[in-house]
Design a protein around this motif. Structure first.
Motif, PDB file in Angstrom:
ATOM      1  N   UNK A 197      17.730  48.204  20.455  1.00  0.00           N
ATOM      2  CA  UNK A 197      17.465  48.978  21.665  1.00  0.00           C
ATOM      3  C   UNK A 197      17.364  50.468  21.373  1.00  0.00           C
ATOM      4  N   UNK A 198      16.936  51.192  22.391  1.00  0.00           N
ATOM      5  CA  UNK A 198      16.868  52.648  22.324  1.00  0.00           C
ATOM      6  C   UNK A 198      17.805  53.257  23.363  1.00  0.00           C
ATOM      7  N   UNK A 199      18.218  54.474  23.090  1.00  0.00           N
ATOM      8  CA  UNK A 199      19.119  55.187  23.999  1.00  0.00           C
ATOM      9  C   UNK A 199      18.916  56.675  23.794  1.00  0.00           C
ATOM     10  N   UNK A 200      19.007  57.413  24.871  1.00  0.00           N
ATOM     11  CA  UNK A 200      18.827  58.860  24.784  1.00  0.00           C
ATOM     12  C   UNK A 200      20.107  59.548  25.222  1.00  0.00           C
TER      13      UNK A 200
ATOM     14  N   UNK B 148      27.994  64.057  10.289  1.00  0.00           N
ATOM     15  CA  UNK B 148      26.771  64.703  10.762  1.00  0.00           C
ATOM     16  C   UNK B 148      25.716  63.649  11.081  1.00  0.00           C
ATOM     17  N   UNK B 149      24.970  63.877  12.170  1.00  0.00           N
ATOM     18  CA  UNK B 149      23.868  62.997  12.533  1.00  0.00           C
ATOM     19  C   UNK B 149      22.539  63.752  12.479  1.00  0.00           C
ATOM     20  N   UNK B 150      22.466  64.865  13.196  1.00  0.00           N
ATOM     21  CA  UNK B 150      21.216  65.619  13.253  1.00  0.00           C
ATOM     22  C   UNK B 150      21.499  67.038  13.716  1.00  0.00           C
ATOM     23  N   UNK B 151      20.650  67.960  13.328  1.00  0.00           N
ATOM     24  CA  UNK B 151      20.781  69.331  13.810  1.00  0.00           C
ATOM     25  C   UNK B 151      19.403  69.949  13.934  1.00  0.00           C
ATOM     26  N   UNK B 152      19.357  71.013  14.737  1.00  0.00           N
ATOM     27  CA  UNK B 152      18.088  71.677  15.029  1.00  0.00           C
ATOM     28  C   UNK B 152      18.340  73.174  15.156  1.00  0.00           C
ATOM     29  N   UNK B 153      17.412  73.980  14.681  1.00  0.00           N
ATOM     30  CA  UNK B 153      17.586  75.432  14.757  1.00  0.00           C
ATOM     31  C   UNK B 153      17.081  75.943  16.102  1.00  0.00           C
ATOM     32  N   UNK B 154      17.199  77.218  16.292  1.00  0.00           N
ATOM     33  CA  UNK B 154      16.969  77.811  17.610  1.00  0.00           C
ATOM     34  C   UNK B 154      15.579  77.532  18.164  1.00  0.00           C
ATOM     35  N   UNK B 155      14.556  77.695  17.352  1.00  0.00           N
ATOM     36  CA  UNK B 155      13.203  77.511  17.890  1.00  0.00           C
ATOM     37  C   UNK B 155      12.681  76.090  17.691  1.00  0.00           C
ATOM     38  N   UNK B 156      13.522  75.224  17.178  1.00  0.00           N
ATOM     39  CA  UNK B 156      13.131  73.833  17.018  1.00  0.00           C
ATOM     40  C   UNK B 156      12.252  73.562  15.823  1.00  0.00           C
TER      41      UNK B 156
ATOM     42  N   UNK C 292      17.613  58.689   9.708  1.00  0.00           N
ATOM     43  CA  UNK C 292      16.281  59.252   9.519  1.00  0.00           C
ATOM     44  C   UNK C 292      15.208  58.218   9.853  1.00  0.00           C
ATOM     45  N   UNK C 293      14.238  58.637  10.647  1.00  0.00           N
ATOM     46  CA  UNK C 293      13.176  57.729  11.066  1.00  0.00           C
ATOM     47  C   UNK C 293      13.495  56.951  12.322  1.00  0.00           C
ATOM     48  N   UNK C 294      14.763  56.954  12.740  1.00  0.00           N
ATOM     49  CA  UNK C 294      15.152  56.224  13.948  1.00  0.00           C
ATOM     50  C   UNK C 294      15.601  57.169  15.060  1.00  0.00           C
ATOM     51  N   UNK C 295      16.188  58.284  14.695  1.00  0.00           N
ATOM     52  CA  UNK C 295      16.697  59.252  15.669  1.00  0.00           C
ATOM     53  C   UNK C 295      15.822  60.494  15.666  1.00  0.00           C
ATOM     54  N   UNK C 296      15.764  61.134  16.825  1.00  0.00           N
ATOM     55  CA  UNK C 296      15.011  62.374  16.919  1.00  0.00           C
ATOM     56  C   UNK C 296      15.765  63.362  17.793  1.00  0.00           C
TER      57      UNK C 296
ATOM     58  N   UNK D  91      20.009  69.865  24.760  1.00  0.00           N
ATOM     59  CA  UNK D  91      19.610  69.313  23.469  1.00  0.00           C
ATOM     60  C   UNK D  91      19.777  67.809  23.559  1.00  0.00           C
ATOM     61  N   UNK D  92      18.754  67.086  23.155  1.00  0.00           N
ATOM     62  CA  UNK D  92      18.749  65.641  23.295  1.00  0.00           C
ATOM     63  C   UNK D  92      18.729  64.953  21.934  1.00  0.00           C
ATOM     64  N   UNK D  93      19.194  63.713  21.952  1.00  0.00           N
ATOM     65  CA  UNK D  93      19.109  62.875  20.773  1.00  0.00           C
ATOM     66  C   UNK D  93      18.508  61.541  21.213  1.00  0.00           C
ATOM     67  N   UNK D  94      17.276  61.316  20.815  1.00  0.00           N
ATOM     68  CA  UNK D  94      16.609  60.060  21.120  1.00  0.00           C
ATOM     69  C   UNK D  94      16.892  59.092  19.984  1.00  0.00           C
ATOM     70  N   UNK D  95      17.521  57.986  20.319  1.00  0.00           N
ATOM     71  CA  UNK D  95      17.915  57.015  19.308  1.00  0.00           C
ATOM     72  C   UNK D  95      17.136  55.721  19.524  1.00  0.00           C
ATOM     73  N   UNK D  96      16.559  55.204  18.482  1.00  0.00           N
ATOM     74  CA  UNK D  96      15.824  53.958  18.576  1.00  0.00           C
ATOM     75  C   UNK D  96      16.251  53.026  17.447  1.00  0.00           C
TER      76      UNK D  96
END
Length: 122
Positions: A16-19, A45-53, A63-67, A77-82
């Motif tokens: 499944x997916x979850x956001x 750690x799962x994921x991180x993003x800088x200020x401007x993305x 990697x490849x499953x989460x965004x 800030x969102x984490x899309x998990x598939x």
């Protein structure tokens, strides 16, 4: 210091997916990240993003499953998990700080949410 509130956790089946979403007040930090802690394990750690993305980094296990994404105008800030797997079961934390540092207990993050629980079960 920002207040962070996660939402979107729940029970899902494998595949499944979850956001997950994190809302920051008053604003997002330079670096925003998602971390998780499974029962009996250390926070990781799962994921991180800088200020401007422009820069996004992921743990190898997701990697490849989460965004990860962020909306600076909405302070979210969102984490899309598939393709969720049993091993993704954990409490997921949103965190923010000026600089990410893998060598510290809190990864350099100064602000933390209380967490959102994600359970992957059949």
């Amino acid at each position: 210091q920002a207040q962070l509130v996660e939402s979107g956790g729940g029970f899902v089946q494998p595949g499944d997916s979850l956001r997950l979403s994190c809302s920051a007040s008053p604003s997002l930090s330079n670096v925003m990240g998602w971390f998780r802690q499974a029962p009996g394990k250390e926070r990781e750690f799962v994921a991180r993003i800088n200020r401007n993305g422009q820069y996004k980094y992921y743990a190898e296990s997701v990697k490849g499953r989460f965004r990860i994404s962020r909306d600076n105008a909405r302070n979210t800030v969102d984490l899309q998990m598939s393709s969720l797997q049993f091993e993704d079961t954990a409490t997921y934390f949103c965190a923010g700080g000026e600089v990410y540092y893998s060598g510290s207990a809190n990864f350099g993050m100064t602000d933390w949410g209380k967490g959102a629980k994600v359970t992957v079960s059949s």
